[in-house]
Scaffold this active site. Structure first.
Site, PDB file in Angstrom:
ATOM      1  N   HIS A 154      42.732  42.134  40.583  1.00  0.00           N
ATOM      2  CA  HIS A 154      41.881  41.203  39.854  1.00  0.00           C
ATOM      3  C   HIS A 154      40.958  41.898  38.861  1.00  0.00           C
ATOM      4  O   HIS A 154      40.611  41.326  37.829  1.00  0.00           O
ATOM      5  CB  HIS A 154      41.050  40.401  40.860  1.00  0.00           C
TER       6      HIS A 154
ATOM      7  N   ASP B 290      37.856  35.712  35.628  1.00  0.00           N
ATOM      8  CA  ASP B 290      37.296  35.019  36.777  1.00  0.00           C
ATOM      9  C   ASP B 290      36.558  33.759  36.292  1.00  0.00           C
ATOM     10  O   ASP B 290      37.131  32.976  35.532  1.00  0.00           O
ATOM     11  CB  ASP B 290      36.390  36.003  37.545  1.00  0.00           C
TER      12      ASP B 290
END
Length: 323
Positions: free
Chosen positions: A297, A100
């Site tokens: 994710h 991220d």
């Protein structure tokens, strides 16, 4: 064994780190909304494999200081924190792992100080060269058509208040929505002008197959104490990051390893039309690209064994201490 904790004085701030094991340093960089403990399982695995595994609360998060002002949350500023951390542990260089915002950070660190980066291991956020326009030029138009968190987060105080009022609910919803169990881009079906919690799906009750209540509570406890402004400021610095990278190299000069979830929303909706082709074209020493079926994710939680195996296998082959 559990990690030990301490404060490092670096780059004008106190940086909190969790560390475990001895050997060559591997430094883990988290994203939003996370903290050091999102890497707890990886610290344990790498310490057992003979590495000095370190996970900081990055600037603005957890028990690390949160300086005010836009310049305080740029990648340039946080890269300075990491270089100071290397000095503190007496290391000329280290391997950096990022997810991220942490992924964007370690990509940029490799451009700013390649002599201090033995290699980068990146989860889900592929490298792409600096675009011709600042990031806001791309998301502003999209946010006129549908809800987009990138735009919603830009106004100081708005998202800060919404998320701080319901941190447990927000974290459950956002972690679930980013996982392979939900299609995050469905949040784009919502109209502009609503809050993030209104755009996110309801989350099933914890525990989940990939996340325990104790691990979730560790995140909640920190954000209940700190609020979310420190992390949201990273979004508000995105255009400033773009300005500060104008003179940096455009290709990554260090060995790189990329692992991504099959259902990762960044790969689908935020990284261009062909993110893997762009990655390969701009990372000359790209040594591995691997996909984890079904994962989203949060791969380090969702598929812990696969992530740990990827890290330890390639670290052993890289042998950074002797490279």
């Amino acid at each position: 064994m559990e990690p030990t904790h301490r404060q490092v004085q670096t780059n004008g701030i106190r940086l909190h780190i969790a560390e475990q094991g001895t050997g060559y340093p591997v430094i883990f960089c988290h994203g939003f909304p996370h903290g050091w403990s999102v890497w707890r399982r990886q610290l344990r695995a790498l310490a057992a494999a003979g590495y000095h595994a370190i996970a900081p609360d990055l600037r603005g998060y957890g028990r690390t200081e949160a300086p005010e002002g836009l310049e305080a949350t740029t990648n340039e500023a946080v890269a300075g924190d990491l270089l100071g951390l290397l000095d503190d542990i007496g290391a000329e260089h280290a391997v950096f792992v990022g997810l991220d915002f942490g992924a964007q950070l370690v990509w940029e660190l490799s451009l700013r100080a390649p002599e201090r980066v033995a290699a980068v291991f990146v989860l889900n956020n592929p490298y792409a060269p600096r675009p011709p326009k600042p990031p806001s030029a791309f998301w502003t138009r999209a946010a006129e058509r549908h809800f987009l968190h990138l735009s919603y987060f830009q106004t100081p105080g708005v998202a800060d208040a919404e998320l701080a009022a319901r941190p447990r609910e927000f974290l459950a919803r956002v972690y679930y929505s980013l996982s392979g169990d939900f299609h995050y881009l469905d949040t784009w079906k919502n109209p502009p002008g609503i809050g993030y919690l209104d755009a996110l799906p309801q989350a099933p009750a914890l525990p989940w197959s990939w996340l325990s209540e104790a691990e979730f509570d560790a995140q909640v406890t920190e954000f209940e104490r700190t609020g979310f402004t420190g992390g949201l400021n990273w979004y508000r610095a995105l255009d400033r990051n773009w300005e500060l990278t104008a003179e940096l190299p455009t290709t990554v000069p260090v060995p790189a390893y990329f692992l991504y979830g099959e259902n990762d929303p960044d790969m689908e909706g935020f990284s261009g039309r062909d993110p893997l082709a762009t990655l390969r074209a701009n990372v000359p020493d790209l040594r591995a690209v691997e996909k984890i079926p079904g994962a989203g994710h949060l791969v380090q939680w969702e598929r812990t064994e696969a992530v740990n195996e990827f890290l330890t296998r390639h670290l052993k082959a890289l042998d950074p201490a002797n490279s």
